[in-house]
Structure formats: structure tokens, C-alpha cells
Design a protein around this motif. Structure first.
Motif, PDB file in Angstrom:
ATOM      1  N   ALA A 149     -42.037 -22.041  12.291  1.00 46.57           N
ATOM      2  CA  ALA A 149     -42.880 -23.070  12.609  1.00 46.57           C
ATOM      3  C   ALA A 149     -42.648 -23.631  14.024  1.00 46.57           C
ATOM      4  N   GLU A 150     -41.335 -23.707  14.280  1.00 44.50           N
ATOM      5  CA  GLU A 150     -40.865 -24.145  15.718  1.00 44.50           C
ATOM      6  C   GLU A 150     -41.183 -23.190  17.105  1.00 44.50           C
ATOM      7  N   ALA A 151     -41.441 -21.939  16.562  1.00 51.84           N
ATOM      8  CA  ALA A 151     -41.868 -20.897  17.518  1.00 51.84           C
ATOM      9  C   ALA A 151     -43.393 -20.955  17.937  1.00 51.84           C
ATOM     10  N   LEU A 152     -44.266 -21.545  17.092  1.00 50.65           N
ATOM     11  CA  LEU A 152     -45.753 -21.681  17.056  1.00 50.65           C
ATOM     12  C   LEU A 152     -46.245 -22.792  17.518  1.00 50.65           C
ATOM     13  N   PRO A 153     -46.944 -22.886  18.668  1.00 53.60           N
ATOM     14  CA  PRO A 153     -47.431 -24.061  19.093  1.00 53.60           C
ATOM     15  C   PRO A 153     -48.606 -24.599  18.468  1.00 53.60           C
ATOM     16  N   GLY A 154     -48.698 -25.934  17.865  1.00 56.35           N
ATOM     17  CA  GLY A 154     -49.800 -26.512  17.031  1.00 56.35           C
ATOM     18  C   GLY A 154     -49.840 -26.243  15.817  1.00 56.35           C
ATOM     19  N   GLU A 155     -50.547 -26.477  15.225  1.00 57.49           N
ATOM     20  CA  GLU A 155     -50.933 -26.701  13.820  1.00 57.49           C
ATOM     21  C   GLU A 155     -51.118 -25.050  13.204  1.00 57.49           C
ATOM     22  N   HIS A 156     -50.357 -24.344  12.549  1.00 57.95           N
ATOM     23  CA  HIS A 156     -50.839 -23.105  11.921  1.00 57.95           C
ATOM     24  C   HIS A 156     -50.592 -23.246  10.583  1.00 57.95           C
ATOM     25  N   VAL A 157     -51.474 -22.106   9.813  1.00 58.59           N
ATOM     26  CA  VAL A 157     -51.480 -21.975   8.339  1.00 58.59           C
ATOM     27  C   VAL A 157     -51.070 -20.720   8.103  1.00 58.59           C
ATOM     28  N   SER A 158     -50.527 -20.500   6.815  1.00 52.54           N
ATOM     29  CA  SER A 158     -50.306 -18.922   6.378  1.00 52.54           C
ATOM     30  C   SER A 158     -51.371 -18.598   5.612  1.00 52.54           C
ATOM     31  N   LEU A 159     -51.801 -17.243   5.878  1.00 48.55           N
ATOM     32  CA  LEU A 159     -53.025 -16.877   5.129  1.00 48.55           C
ATOM     33  C   LEU A 159     -52.432 -15.429   4.610  1.00 48.55           C
ATOM     34  N   TYR A 160     -53.253 -15.240   3.540  1.00 51.11           N
ATOM     35  CA  TYR A 160     -53.149 -13.891   2.795  1.00 51.11           C
ATOM     36  C   TYR A 160     -54.621 -13.467   2.970  1.00 51.11           C
ATOM     37  N   VAL A 161     -54.896 -12.059   3.486  1.00 50.65           N
ATOM     38  CA  VAL A 161     -56.132 -11.423   3.643  1.00 50.65           C
ATOM     39  C   VAL A 161     -56.209 -10.321   2.419  1.00 50.65           C
ATOM     40  N   PRO A 162     -56.754 -10.345   2.002  1.00 53.80           N
ATOM     41  CA  PRO A 162     -56.831  -9.395   0.753  1.00 53.80           C
ATOM     42  C   PRO A 162     -57.526  -8.089   1.111  1.00 53.80           C
ATOM     43  N   THR A 163     -57.209  -6.893   0.566  1.00 57.34           N
ATOM     44  CA  THR A 163     -58.071  -5.573   0.446  1.00 57.34           C
ATOM     45  C   THR A 163     -59.012  -5.401  -0.264  1.00 57.34           C
ATOM     46  N   THR A 164     -59.814  -4.686  -0.013  1.00 61.37           N
ATOM     47  CA  THR A 164     -60.999  -4.490  -0.857  1.00 61.37           C
ATOM     48  C   THR A 164     -61.079  -2.703  -1.403  1.00 61.37           C
ATOM     49  N   PRO A 165     -61.296  -2.703  -2.805  1.00 59.33           N
ATOM     50  CA  PRO A 165     -61.747  -3.456  -3.575  1.00 59.33           C
ATOM     51  C   PRO A 165     -60.310  -3.862  -4.513  1.00 59.33           C
ATOM     52  N   PRO A 167     -57.670  -6.433  -4.509  1.00 59.62           N
ATOM     53  CA  PRO A 167     -57.048  -7.664  -3.901  1.00 59.62           C
ATOM     54  C   PRO A 167     -55.692  -7.970  -4.130  1.00 59.62           C
ATOM     55  N   THR A 168     -54.835  -7.178  -4.739  1.00 59.50           N
ATOM     56  CA  THR A 168     -53.417  -7.234  -4.926  1.00 59.50           C
ATOM     57  C   THR A 168     -52.556  -6.807  -3.925  1.00 59.50           C
ATOM     58  N   SER A 169     -53.169  -6.050  -2.828  1.00 62.25           N
ATOM     59  CA  SER A 169     -52.632  -5.514  -1.713  1.00 62.25           C
ATOM     60  C   SER A 169     -53.353  -6.210  -0.442  1.00 62.25           C
ATOM     61  N   GLY A 170     -52.667  -6.640   0.598  1.00 61.32           N
ATOM     62  CA  GLY A 170     -53.380  -7.138   1.892  1.00 61.32           C
ATOM     63  C   GLY A 170     -52.566  -7.595   2.894  1.00 61.32           C
ATOM     64  N   PHE A 171     -52.713  -8.375   3.617  1.00 60.71           N
ATOM     65  CA  PHE A 171     -51.780  -8.886   4.787  1.00 60.71           C
ATOM     66  C   PHE A 171     -51.599 -10.280   4.762  1.00 60.71           C
ATOM     67  N   PHE A 172     -50.423 -10.529   5.801  1.00 58.95           N
ATOM     68  CA  PHE A 172     -50.064 -11.866   5.780  1.00 58.95           C
ATOM     69  C   PHE A 172     -50.213 -12.341   7.200  1.00 58.95           C
ATOM     70  N   LEU A 173     -50.820 -13.278   7.282  1.00 58.80           N
ATOM     71  CA  LEU A 173     -51.138 -13.819   8.712  1.00 58.80           C
ATOM     72  C   LEU A 173     -50.684 -15.282   8.804  1.00 58.80           C
ATOM     73  N   MET A 174     -50.388 -15.583  10.198  1.00 62.23           N
ATOM     74  CA  MET A 174     -50.328 -17.036  10.673  1.00 62.23           C
ATOM     75  C   MET A 174     -51.162 -17.280  11.771  1.00 62.23           C
ATOM     76  N   MET A 175     -52.223 -18.038  11.395  1.00 61.08           N
ATOM     77  CA  MET A 175     -53.239 -18.383  12.531  1.00 61.08           C
ATOM     78  C   MET A 175     -53.188 -20.119  12.756  1.00 61.08           C
ATOM     79  N   PRO A 176     -53.704 -20.243  13.940  1.00 58.11           N
ATOM     80  CA  PRO A 176     -54.088 -21.870  14.247  1.00 58.11           C
ATOM     81  C   PRO A 176     -54.996 -22.134  12.929  1.00 58.11           C
ATOM     82  N   ARG A 177     -54.956 -23.454  12.691  1.00 56.82           N
ATOM     83  CA  ARG A 177     -55.890 -24.228  11.875  1.00 56.82           C
ATOM     84  C   ARG A 177     -57.057 -24.405  12.662  1.00 56.82           C
TER      85      ARG A 177
END
Length: 226
Positions: A149-165, A167-177
Motif C-alpha cells: 500500500a505504501e508503494a502505490l500512490p492513491g487509493e487502490h483496491v485488490s481484485l480477483y479476475v476469474p477465468t471462464t468457464p 471461475p475457481t482460477s483467475g488473476f489477482f490485480l491491484m488497481m486504482p479505485r
């Protein structure tokens, strides 16, 4: 004939997949139950081996024992005495090399996901992934913390992007709100939309604030009265 076969397939396919998933879960529980019976037979007297062997052939007994064990565990740890034993158990596993890393990680994730006061997987959003201009559905799992959090400027959120079809596998992202778009649909509806690869549309009614009076809807029809 082809049309009728496809129609029949669409009728039976959801039921077949549901039964297949339930049988897989039942088989997994049965395997764990049989492993426990084998462990009991190894330490039990020979006079009890026949009785333990007979339990293998009782249908659904493993599921009933699992549900009963979960219920009794929940009742036990709901009081002060049970919570004390739970803390001792956590302390014991936290002092075992290798085991402590796996146990503590899984415990933190499960406590976050299933906590009634947590925010993990409570919100579905739209994000641009894997590149700008491509949109997909993601789930908010929390906020970055600590050094991240200290290394990221501004407000960020943690996201889980599931795959299709799946959804138990996917990608973890941290993106600005500011770069994500909140959705009015529930998490269940978002999962249906993802698993069906967009075939099953969410049933959430459109937000009037996003489609103000007098504007055209996606089909080009005006919302003006009359």
C-alpha cells in the motif's frame, strides 16, 4: 431432428452437470471417510474390525458424519472453553515448520472470505483487462496493505479476475479505485454471467441514474413518455 436433439440437450445438460458435481463432492467425502475408517482399523482391536468394515457399506454415512462433525465443532468453539482450545490448537500448528506456513495462510484467507463483517467478494466491478479497451468482470477482495500500500500512490483496491468457464482460477490485480466501474448486479449474477461466457445476462434492472430520462437505451429506443 437436429433442432430437437439440441433442445433435449439443453434440457438435460444442466441436470447432468449438477449431478456430476454432486457425485464428485460425494466421492471426495467418501474417500476421506474411508481413509478415517482405515486409520481406525489400524489401531482398533480385531474384534471391532468387522463392525468398522460394515460402516463402509452404509450409503451417505460419510456425509452425515461430516455434517455432524461440523455442527458439533461450531457448537464447541462458540463458548469460552472451546475458543481457548481453538487458540491452543492454532498455537500448536503455528510452531510446526512448513505446516505453519500453509495453515496460517489458509486460515487468514478463509477467515477473510467467510467472515460476516468482511468485504471480500461482496462487490462486482468492471475493469479493463488484459489491456485498455477490453472490459471484464472482477470481484473486490479488499485493499492492499503494508509495504504494498505504501508503494502505490492513491487509493487502490485488490481484485480477483476469474477465468471462464472455470471461475475457481483467475488473476489477482491491484488497481486504482478510479479505474474501476462498480456494478449493481449481485456477486451470484456476476458469476452466472462469467460461467456462461456472457450467454446468461444479469437480471438486475438498469440503474435510472446511468440511463437518465430522455436518453436512448441500448436498443435505440427513447425513454421519453408517450
Amino acid at each position: 431432428m437436429k433442432k430437437y436433439i439440441i433442445t433435449g440437450l439443453l434440457v438435460w445438460l444442466p441436470l447432468a452437470i449438477t449431478v456430476w458435481v454432486l457425485l464428485w463432492v460425494l466421492g471426495l467425502i467418501t474417500s476421506v471417510f474411508e481413509a478415517l475408517l482405515s486409520a481406525l482399523q489400524a489401531v482398533a482391536p480385531l474384534s471391532l474390525h468387522n463392525n468398522l468394515e460394515a460402516l463402509r457399506h452404509v450409503p451417505g454415512l460419510g456425509v452425515l458424519i461430516l455434517v455432524a462433525a461440523l455442527l458439533l465443532t461450531g457448537v464447541f468453539v462458540a463458548n469460552i472453553f472451546g475458543q481457548w482450545w481453538l487458540r491452543q490448537w492454532d498455537r500448536l500448528l503455528s510452531n510446526i515448520p512448513i505446516v505453519k506456513s500453509i495453515y496460517n495462510s489458509v486460515k487468514q484467507v478463509s477467515d477473510t472470505l467467510f467472515s460476516s463483517s468482511g468485504n471480500a467478494f461482496r462487490e462486482a466491478v468492471l475493469v479493463q483487462y488484459p489491456r485498455e479497451g477490453c472490459w471484464t468482470i472482477a470481484f473486490v477482495t479488499g485493499r492492499p496493505g503494508g509495504e504494498v500500500a505504501e508503494a502505490l500512490p492513491g487509493e487502490h483496491v485488490s481484485l480477483y479476475v476469474p477465468t471462464t468457464p472455470n471461475p475457481t482460477s483467475g488473476f489477482f490485480l491491484m488497481m486504482p479505485r478510479a479505474s474501476i466501474k462498480p456494478l449493481a448486479m449481485s456477486v451470484d449474477e456476476a458469476l452466472k454471467h462469467i460461467i456462461s461466457m456472457g450467454v446468461v445476462a444479469p437480471s438486475t434492472p438498469p440503474d435510472p441514474a446511468r440511463n437518465p430520462k430522455g436518453s436512448a437505451d441500448p436498443k435505440g429506443r427513447s425513454n421519453q413518455p408517450g
